[in-house]
Design a protein around this motif. Structure first.
Motif, PDB file in Angstrom:
ATOM      1  N   ASP A 161      -3.330   6.401  -1.360  1.00 44.01           N
ATOM      2  CA  ASP A 161      -2.585   5.636  -2.362  1.00 44.01           C
ATOM      3  C   ASP A 161      -1.171   6.209  -2.554  1.00 44.01           C
ATOM      4  O   ASP A 161      -0.986   7.422  -2.639  1.00 44.01           O
ATOM      5  N   PHE A 162      -0.206   5.299  -2.644  1.00 44.30           N
ATOM      6  CA  PHE A 162       1.188   5.719  -2.802  1.00 44.30           C
ATOM      7  C   PHE A 162       1.933   4.701  -3.644  1.00 44.30           C
ATOM      8  O   PHE A 162       1.463   3.580  -3.870  1.00 44.30           O
ATOM      9  N   CYS A 163       3.133   5.070  -4.088  1.00 48.99           N
ATOM     10  CA  CYS A 163       3.987   4.148  -4.821  1.00 48.99           C
ATOM     11  C   CYS A 163       5.439   4.378  -4.417  1.00 48.99           C
ATOM     12  O   CYS A 163       5.789   5.423  -3.871  1.00 48.99           O
ATOM     13  N   ALA A 164       6.265   3.391  -4.656  1.00 45.53           N
ATOM     14  CA  ALA A 164       7.693   3.473  -4.373  1.00 45.53           C
ATOM     15  C   ALA A 164       8.445   3.264  -5.670  1.00 45.53           C
ATOM     16  O   ALA A 164       8.184   2.314  -6.412  1.00 45.53           O
ATOM     17  N   ASP A 210      -1.591  11.168  -9.353  1.00 48.06           N
ATOM     18  CA  ASP A 210      -1.770  11.803  -8.048  1.00 48.06           C
ATOM     19  C   ASP A 210      -1.459  10.844  -6.899  1.00 48.06           C
ATOM     20  O   ASP A 210      -2.153  10.809  -5.880  1.00 48.06           O
ATOM     21  N   PHE A 211      -0.398  10.056  -7.055  1.00 44.05           N
ATOM     22  CA  PHE A 211       0.090   9.212  -5.976  1.00 44.05           C
ATOM     23  C   PHE A 211       1.056   9.991  -5.087  1.00 44.05           C
ATOM     24  O   PHE A 211       1.811  10.849  -5.581  1.00 44.05           O
ATOM     25  N   VAL A 212       1.067   9.692  -3.793  1.00 46.63           N
ATOM     26  CA  VAL A 212       2.253  10.010  -3.000  1.00 46.63           C
ATOM     27  C   VAL A 212       3.367   9.134  -3.550  1.00 46.63           C
ATOM     28  O   VAL A 212       3.160   7.944  -3.818  1.00 46.63           O
ATOM     29  N   ILE A 213       4.553   9.704  -3.730  1.00 47.13           N
ATOM     30  CA  ILE A 213       5.668   8.975  -4.329  1.00 47.13           C
ATOM     31  C   ILE A 213       6.822   8.930  -3.339  1.00 47.13           C
ATOM     32  O   ILE A 213       7.175   9.947  -2.738  1.00 47.13           O
TER      33      ILE A 213
END
Length: 250
Positions: free
Chosen positions: A131-134, A158-161
């Protein structure tokens, strides 16, 4: 003649990153509309009109493209990366939503492109494997308080950002502010990757940590990746480490 509006993603760099669908749309277009550096990246074709403009006139640019499409023209409005990621597709639909009702019936087609986030991830390995976000750090269209809230929740989640628009001459300190905020919620050894000018002559990839990252190395051509707890580095003796995020949540 019925007009068509193509909203085209050019990818992050030269024609190697341009999809076949995008190439066909650009070749068909009678008019090319966009931010000047992006228009310059479109291959020249005889008889094609090119309408280039400044970076901060997205809605004006969208209205110009829509008006030409309404006149029966085949128009391509271009963005770097993918047109739906912090780019022109949203501006076009915002103009449609607030424009003449006739614009709602126009033939509008989104042509996806390789985003800066995807290009950076490919250089690093597979940091977006879970899971990630921009998040855009530009506060032109939203307040810094909103950005701070989103950064906090992304860190707590705990997202990759990934950071788009991390620094500019008008706001050179905001990237440092963002790192300072993240250090309140994430350990200092959290992975940070800086992917600069991916696909271009001055491409540079820097692997560092939240504790050690140097904001002076970051400019508008940089895509910043902040790791999550599941992000790992694979050390290599004779080449840059690979970085990936485990598919299984910790």
């Amino acid at each position: 003649m019925n007009g068509v509006l193509y909203i085209v993603g050019l990818g992050p760099a030269d024609e190697r990153w341009l999809t076949l669908e995008a190439q066909h749309a650009l070749a068909e277009a009678q008019d090319i509309v966009g931010y000047e550096p992006y228009v310059a990246r479109v291959p020249q074709r005889d008889g094609q009109t090119r309408i280039a403009s400044d970076n901060r006139v997205e809605i004006d640019r969208a209205r110009e493209a829509l008006a030409r499409t309404q006149q029966g023209r085949i128009v391509a409005i271009v963005s770097g990366g993918d047109p739906g990621v912090f780019a022109m597709a949203a501006a076009v639909f915002e103009a449609v939503d607030n424009g003449p009702r006739e614009w709602r019936e126009l033939d509008i087609r989104i042509i996806p492109g390789v985003s800066a986030m995807q290009a950076a991830a490919a250089r690093l390995g597979a940091p977006l494997g879970h899971d990630f976000c921009a998040i855009s750090l530009s506060d032109n269209l939203k307040s810094w308080e909103v950005i701070e809230k989103r950064l906090e929740h992304a860190a707590r989640g705990d997202f990759v950002i990934t950071f788009y628009n991390p620094a500019s001459r008008a706001r050179p300190t905001r990237i440092a502010d963002a790192f300072a905020l993240l250090r309140r919620f994430l350990p200092g050894e959290t992975f940070v990757g800086l992917a600069k000018s991916v696909g271009r002559e001055k491409e540079e990839i820097i692997l560092t940590s939240l504790e050690a990252v140097d904001p002076a190395q970051i400019d508008m051509s940089t895509l910043v990746v902040i790791g999550a707890s599941g992000t790992r580095r694979i050390a290599r003796a004779n080449a840059r480490d690979w970085v990936y995020t485990s598919r299984k949540a910790p």
